[in-house]
Design an enzyme around this catalytic site. Structure first.
Site, PDB file in Angstrom:
ATOM      1  N   ASP A   1       6.529   2.545  -0.987  1.00  0.00           N
ATOM      2  CA  ASP A   1       5.846   1.442  -0.216  1.00  0.00           C
ATOM      3  C   ASP A   1       6.807   0.349  -0.220  1.00  0.00           C
ATOM      4  O   ASP A   1       7.269  -0.145  -1.210  1.00  0.00           O
ATOM      5  CB  ASP A   1       4.240   1.296  -0.333  1.00  0.00           C
TER       6      ASP A   1
ATOM      7  N   GLU B   1      -0.794  -1.734   2.060  1.00  0.00           N
ATOM      8  CA  GLU B   1      -2.019  -2.594   1.561  1.00  0.00           C
ATOM      9  C   GLU B   1      -3.001  -2.465   2.722  1.00  0.00           C
ATOM     10  O   GLU B   1      -3.922  -2.897   2.260  1.00  0.00           O
ATOM     11  CB  GLU B   1      -1.449  -3.774   1.259  1.00  0.00           C
TER      12      GLU B   1
END
Length: 439
Positions: A91, A161
């Site tokens: 990520d 997120e």
């Protein structure tokens, strides 16, 4: 027979020594990359420069790279003959947090969020470590490409997120336009494990995460005449209390669930009864059944309290389930067992930990849910300075958590351990029985 029996372990040790030396030589580059990434975080859905850096890392190694997959997602493909297809994911996004670690390379960056508000930005969840290990693993695997066969699919995913990145990449055709993996792998730094350790959770590892907005409507008026109103603040207080009984009295005691009211806003002045109150909730669970049960209970309670207060149906609460749903992460038990065995050989049995499931969220779970389901595993990478870990716990204090302004991984040996483990995991899968069957 004895000579051959001695030669095989010797070859393994020699190969491991050469691999360690190669990583040792590569480490200065990786540490510089880590510090560059740490100082240059970008918010979710705005990871343009970060994506460009990850694309360049893969291109320089000979990967076929496609950018802008599901936003600022990057997909790198390296085909190395017949064999399994292994996906490795990192990520890329940072968080709107002002760093307070005191490091010389601390982030001082600010940028506007999607609403136009200027925000400080920090890699407070370790995605900079994830990207560095990702790059280091790619470098190791390409350096050792004569030792494996198959296809590497390496993806740099945005917006973890917000829980939107994995879904966006899948919707953009990740498993249709590019090779479909036989296995999905990822890691996440741990703010509790010491640097040098790795941790595994079999089965459910991270939770379903839902964000829920509730608008409680009433009939406002003067604070001196409450009998002339339907007070939404009182209704909000009643609802908040009632919500606590969902987990304690409606969900089976052996089923994990969390209902948290994180925000309540209503009213404007001491002597005014407002027309409405807004609540923001986070819901956590593992199974889809518990998730559905929790949401249904919230809607039922909200309507029931409005009915009891005498509100007409057109003023019943509005319950909105936000589109940021992150499904639970399920680590395939057989794959987890297999990678745990690999870890014990790579980092030593004393450095391999069994980690309990957490109610944190991670959208990596999306990749394993696409039918037919793909065996997937995300494991924990220790990142805490062992001396700090020891002193903090001995003093009865708490270590800085993920998403804390004080969270800072210890680069070495965290990065080295991460690269060794992920490289070994990929090699084990690429050279497993599946590979032999396809040659």
């Amino acid at each position: 027979m004895k000579a051959r029996g001695l030669l095989f372990p010797l070859l393994i040790l020699t190969h491991q020594a050469l691999q360690a030396k190669t990583l040792e030589q590569d480490y200065p580059y990786l540490e510089t990359l880590y510090k560059d990434l740490h100082q240059s975080p970008e918010l979710s859905l705005q990871e343009k420069a970060t994506a460009q850096r990850m694309a360049q890392e893969l291109k320089s190694l000979g990967f076929e790279v496609t950018a802008n997959v599901g936003g600022f997602g990057v997909v790198g493909i390296f085909k190395n003959g017949p064999g399994p297809t292994v996906l490795i994911r990192t990520d890329t996004d940072g968080l709107p947090i002002k760093e307070d670690t005191g490091q010389a390379y601390a982030s001082k960056k600010s940028m506007k969020d999607r609403e136009g508000n200027l925000q400080p930005v920090m890699h407070a969840c370790g995605h900079d470590i994830h990207m560095t290990v990702f790059s280091g693993t790619a470098r190791q695997l390409i350096d050792q490409k004569s030792n494996w066969h198959g296809t590497l699919v390496m993806i740099a995913q945005p917006a973890e997120e917000t829980g939107m990145g994995a879904r966006a990449m899948l919707n953009a055709g990740l498993f249709k336009k590019f090779p479909r993996p036989d296995y999905n792998l990822a890691l996440h730094v741990s703010a509790e494990l010491q640097a040098g350790d790795v941790g595994f959770t079999s089965g459910y590892a991270l939770a379903n995460v839902d964000s829920v907005d509730i608008k409680i409507r009433g009939e406002g008026g003067h604070g001196a005449y409450p009998h002339m109103t339907k007070d939404p603040i009182v209704l909000a207080a009643q609802l908040i209390q009632s919500l606590q009984t969902i987990v304690s009295r409606e969900i089976a005691p052996i089923e994990p669930a969390v209902v948290t009211v994180g925000s309540i806003h209503g009213g404007s002045k001491h002597n005014i009864i407002a027309d409405d109150v807004n609540l923001q909730l986070t819901l956590r669970s593992y199974s889809p059944e518990v998730r559905d049960q929790t949401i249904a209970a919230i809607k039922r309670m909200a309507r029931g309290l409005a009915t009891a207060a005498g509100l007409p149906e057109e003023k019943f609460p509005i319950v909105t389930i936000q589109d940021e749903f992150t499904p639970s992460v399920f680590n395939h038990p057989d794959l987890t067992q297999r990678m745990t065995a690999v870890a014990k050989k790579i980092v030593g049995e004393s450095h391999v930990k069994e980690v309990r499931p957490t109610m944190g969220g991670e959208d990596f779970g999306q990749y394993g849910r696409v039918e037919p389901k793909i065996p997937s595993l995300i494991y924990w990478l220790g990142s805490v300075d062992p001396e700090t870990h020891k002193k903090t716990l001995a003093a009865g204090k708490k270590l800085p958590s993920l998403h804390s302004a004080q969270f800072i991984p210890l680069p070495e040996p965290t990065i080295k351990t991460g690269v060794k483990m992920m490289t070994a995991a990929a090699l084990d899968l690429l050279n497993g029985p599946e590979s032999a069957q396809r040659k």
